[in-house]
Design an enzyme around this catalytic site. Structure first.
Site, PDB file in Angstrom:
ATOM      1  N   ASP A 173       3.779 -31.202  -7.637  1.00  0.00           N
ATOM      2  CA  ASP A 173       3.752 -31.408  -9.150  1.00  0.00           C
ATOM      3  C   ASP A 173       4.968 -30.968  -9.750  1.00  0.00           C
ATOM      4  O   ASP A 173       5.398 -29.825  -9.751  1.00  0.00           O
ATOM      5  CB  ASP A 173       2.450 -30.195  -9.470  1.00  0.00           C
ATOM      6  CG  ASP A 173       2.183 -30.180 -11.238  1.00  0.00           C
ATOM      7  OD1 ASP A 173       3.289 -30.954 -11.788  1.00  0.00           O
ATOM      8  OD2 ASP A 173       1.385 -29.869 -11.456  1.00  0.00           O
TER       9      ASP A 173
ATOM     10  N   TYR B  38      -0.177 -23.892 -11.516  1.00  0.00           N
ATOM     11  CA  TYR B  38      -1.070 -23.916 -12.981  1.00  0.00           C
ATOM     12  C   TYR B  38      -2.104 -23.473 -12.503  1.00  0.00           C
ATOM     13  O   TYR B  38      -3.081 -23.664 -11.521  1.00  0.00           O
ATOM     14  CB  TYR B  38      -0.942 -25.366 -12.993  1.00  0.00           C
ATOM     15  CG  TYR B  38      -1.435 -25.913 -14.582  1.00  0.00           C
ATOM     16  CD1 TYR B  38      -0.828 -25.580 -15.702  1.00  0.00           C
ATOM     17  CD2 TYR B  38      -2.657 -26.184 -14.521  1.00  0.00           C
ATOM     18  CE1 TYR B  38      -1.345 -25.738 -17.004  1.00  0.00           C
ATOM     19  CE2 TYR B  38      -3.248 -26.747 -15.947  1.00  0.00           C
ATOM     20  CZ  TYR B  38      -2.284 -26.357 -16.910  1.00  0.00           C
ATOM     21  OH  TYR B  38      -2.737 -26.802 -18.374  1.00  0.00           O
TER      22      TYR B  38
ATOM     23  N   ARG C 104     -11.812 -50.236 -16.461  1.00  0.00           N
ATOM     24  CA  ARG C 104     -11.624 -48.805 -15.376  1.00  0.00           C
ATOM     25  C   ARG C 104     -10.956 -49.321 -14.296  1.00  0.00           C
ATOM     26  O   ARG C 104     -10.550 -48.678 -13.481  1.00  0.00           O
ATOM     27  CB  ARG C 104     -13.056 -48.533 -15.147  1.00  0.00           C
ATOM     28  CG  ARG C 104     -13.287 -47.339 -14.426  1.00  0.00           C
ATOM     29  CD  ARG C 104     -14.439 -46.530 -14.452  1.00  0.00           C
ATOM     30  NE  ARG C 104     -15.775 -47.327 -14.585  1.00  0.00           N
ATOM     31  CZ  ARG C 104     -16.253 -48.050 -13.942  1.00  0.00           C
ATOM     32  NH1 ARG C 104     -15.971 -48.204 -12.532  1.00  0.00           N
ATOM     33  NH2 ARG C 104     -17.260 -48.730 -14.270  1.00  0.00           N
TER      34      ARG C 104
ATOM     35  N   LYS D  32       3.101 -33.527 -21.185  1.00  0.00           N
ATOM     36  CA  LYS D  32       4.203 -32.513 -21.249  1.00  0.00           C
ATOM     37  C   LYS D  32       5.471 -33.314 -21.717  1.00  0.00           C
ATOM     38  O   LYS D  32       5.765 -34.052 -22.634  1.00  0.00           O
ATOM     39  CB  LYS D  32       4.637 -31.660 -20.182  1.00  0.00           C
ATOM     40  CG  LYS D  32       3.194 -30.960 -19.765  1.00  0.00           C
ATOM     41  CD  LYS D  32       2.485 -29.869 -20.578  1.00  0.00           C
ATOM     42  CE  LYS D  32       1.247 -29.425 -20.325  1.00  0.00           C
ATOM     43  NZ  LYS D  32       1.194 -29.169 -18.980  1.00  0.00           N
TER      44      LYS D  32
HETATM   45  C1  LIG Z   1      -0.023 -28.874 -18.002  1.00  0.00           C
HETATM   46  C2  LIG Z   1       0.070 -29.045 -16.381  1.00  0.00           C
HETATM   47  C3  LIG Z   1      -0.824 -29.384 -15.841  1.00  0.00           C
HETATM   48  C4  LIG Z   1      -2.305 -29.983 -16.196  1.00  0.00           C
HETATM   49  O1  LIG Z   1      -1.943 -30.991 -17.143  1.00  0.00           O
HETATM   50  P1  LIG Z   1      -2.815 -31.423 -18.411  1.00  0.00           P
HETATM   51  O2  LIG Z   1      -2.235 -32.798 -18.740  1.00  0.00           O
HETATM   52  O3  LIG Z   1      -2.966 -30.466 -19.377  1.00  0.00           O
HETATM   53  O4  LIG Z   1      -4.113 -31.532 -17.872  1.00  0.00           O
HETATM   54  C5  LIG Z   1      -0.900 -29.526 -14.541  1.00  0.00           C
HETATM   55  N1  LIG Z   1       0.455 -28.857 -13.791  1.00  0.00           N
HETATM   56  C6  LIG Z   1       1.348 -28.465 -14.558  1.00  0.00           C
HETATM   57  C7  LIG Z   1       2.616 -27.905 -14.026  1.00  0.00           C
HETATM   58  C8  LIG Z   1       1.535 -28.522 -15.970  1.00  0.00           C
HETATM   59  O5  LIG Z   1       2.273 -27.982 -16.565  1.00  0.00           O
END
Ligand SMILES: *Cc1c(COP(=O)(O)O)cnc(C)c1O
Length: 410
Positions: free
Chosen positions: A198, A126, A73, A223
């Site tokens: 983000d 999101y 961890r 992604k």
């Molecule tokens: C998919 C996404 C998230 C969340 O990510 P996960 O890996 O699905 O938890 C956060 N911000 C954006 C812009 C995203 O496209």
């Protein structure tokens, strides 16, 4: 378009090189002299004897524990190697990996904000980030103000004495709005706020927010970074001190990435540049094609001069990304929901699925995928139109994607 060798590109290596090697000078060896980062699938680490443990503890107190670790961890060599790779790609001093993009968002905000503090965030974000702010942070006594994307006056006006953080996506989901990162950084600096972007939709190939004075970048590694729709991951990248503090919190909150997922993430990263370049190119072609079609009411893509943030995107990004959103023109008597569904059900190449950033082209209708539980009017208050389609381009041949869309529209 920002060139990779322009003055605001601080590192000597360009994204394609960094994606394969990280900083070549900081390449880690390993005891096997294996070319590939070893997958160290372990929950814990061992000590020779008590003296060895005490030496480790002393080194830890002195802050120079080196490569040694104590427990899964608190760190893993495979995970650390991938963290260094992502830090290099994003021009940050350090990075921290998480098991999902959402755990990156939630751990960062929980670690930075205290009860009584205030957060400003931009709309068109999101959906689960918005839910976390409105459902969890609110319950903990952390206030927030949502401001319209692109309204920097509203952003500055929203600053209160207890404001700590400005959070934005760039580009946003699903309208691909692009934040003026220098403007956000300037407002934050004046009011001593921490800025978080983000940048999942941009990837470090197309944009490096830290170069514009942003403090922390978040990615959903699910992604583009991993790129194959086979793992979930998240990342935060920023200054060494901030990442170190977040690492301490992570040890408590427990949201660590599994080493095997880190191994696959690194494997995916090596082709990030190739994939994103192809996705940029196809998305631009698709956006231009859709804009020329009478059956399409509006196309949202930052590489089109019709997009509200075209100028800032051109100045700030090296590419415009692989996601194109568009509004389908309903035919006589057709509802907006049915119009979007008509296109989604007529395409043959894309899978009908949520997510983006992988090698497969995916298509979906935000109103029915992420906001099914809301009424049309409720969706409209957060800006989600019923006739909107989000197309997340993969790495298939551009001509095949265009031909498929063409037959679906006909
Ligand atoms: C998919 C996404 C998230 C969340 O990510 P996960 O890996 O699905 O938890 C956060 N911000 C954006 C812009 C995203 O496209």
């Amino acid at each position: 378009m920002v060139e990779s060798n322009s003055s605001n590109y601080k590192r000597p290596y360009r994204p394609a090189t960094l994606a394969v090697h990280g900083q070549p000078e900081q390449r880690r060896g390993n005891e096997h002299r294996a070319l590939i980062t070893p997958l160290v699938q372990t929950a814990t680490y061992t000590y020779d004897d008590t003296a060895d443990l005490c030496a480790f503890q002393e080194a830890k107190l002195a802050g120079n524990v080196g490569e040694r670790l104590q427990y899964g961890r608190y760190g893993n060599p495979t995970v650390r190697a991938v963290e260094e790779r992502i830090a290099a790609l994003e021009h940050g001093e350090a990075a921290l990996l998480f098991p999902t993009g959402m755990t990156a968002v939630t751990n960062v905000l929980l670690s930075i904000l205290s009860t009584g503090s205030h957060l400003i965030y931009t709309d068109d974000c999101y959906s689960k980030t918005r839910d976390f702010i409105n459902k969890f942070l609110k319950r903990l006594g952390i206030e927030s103000t949502q401001v319209p994307m692109g309204d920097y006056e509203a952003l500055e006006t929203a600053v209160q004495p207890n404001t700590r953080v400005i959070l934005s996506e760039s580009p946003t989901n699903p309208y691909l709005r692009v934040a003026d990162l220098e403007k956000i950084a300037a407002i934050a600096q004046q009011h001593r706020l921490l800025t978080i972007i983000d940048a999942t939709f941009a990837t470090p190939v197309n944009q490096n927010p830290l170069d514009f004075g942003i403090d922390l970048v978040i990615h959903s590694g699910t992604k583009y970074l991993s790129g194959h729709n086979d793992i979930m991951a998240g990342a935060a990248v920023g200054g060494a001190e901030l990442i170190s503090a977040l690492r301490q919190s992570q040890g408590i909150l427990g949201s660590v990435l599994d080493p095997h997922a880190a191994y696959l993430l690194e494997r995916g990263l090596k082709t990030l540049h190739l994939r994103v370049q192809q996705q940029n190119q196809s998305a631009q072609a698709v956006a231009e094609f859709l804009e020329s079609q009478p059956g399409i009411a509006r196309v949202w893509y930052p590489g089109l001069s019709s997009h509200p943030d075209y100028e800032i995107a051109k100045a700030q990004m090296r590419g415009f990304g692989g996601v194109v959103s568009f509004e389908v023109q309903p035919t006589a008597g057709e509802t907006p929901l049915a119009a979007a569904a008509r296109i989604i059900d007529a395409v043959r190449l894309p899978y009908h699925a949520a997510t983006l950033g992988g090698v497969e082209t995916l298509i979906m209708q935000p109103a029915l995928m992420s906001y099914y539980d809301l009424l049309t009017e409720e969706r409209l208050t957060i800006g989600i139109k019923d006739n909107l389609v989000r197309l997340a381009i993969g790495i298939e041949d551009t001509a095949d994607i265009l031909a498929d869309l063409s037959q679906a529209l006909a």
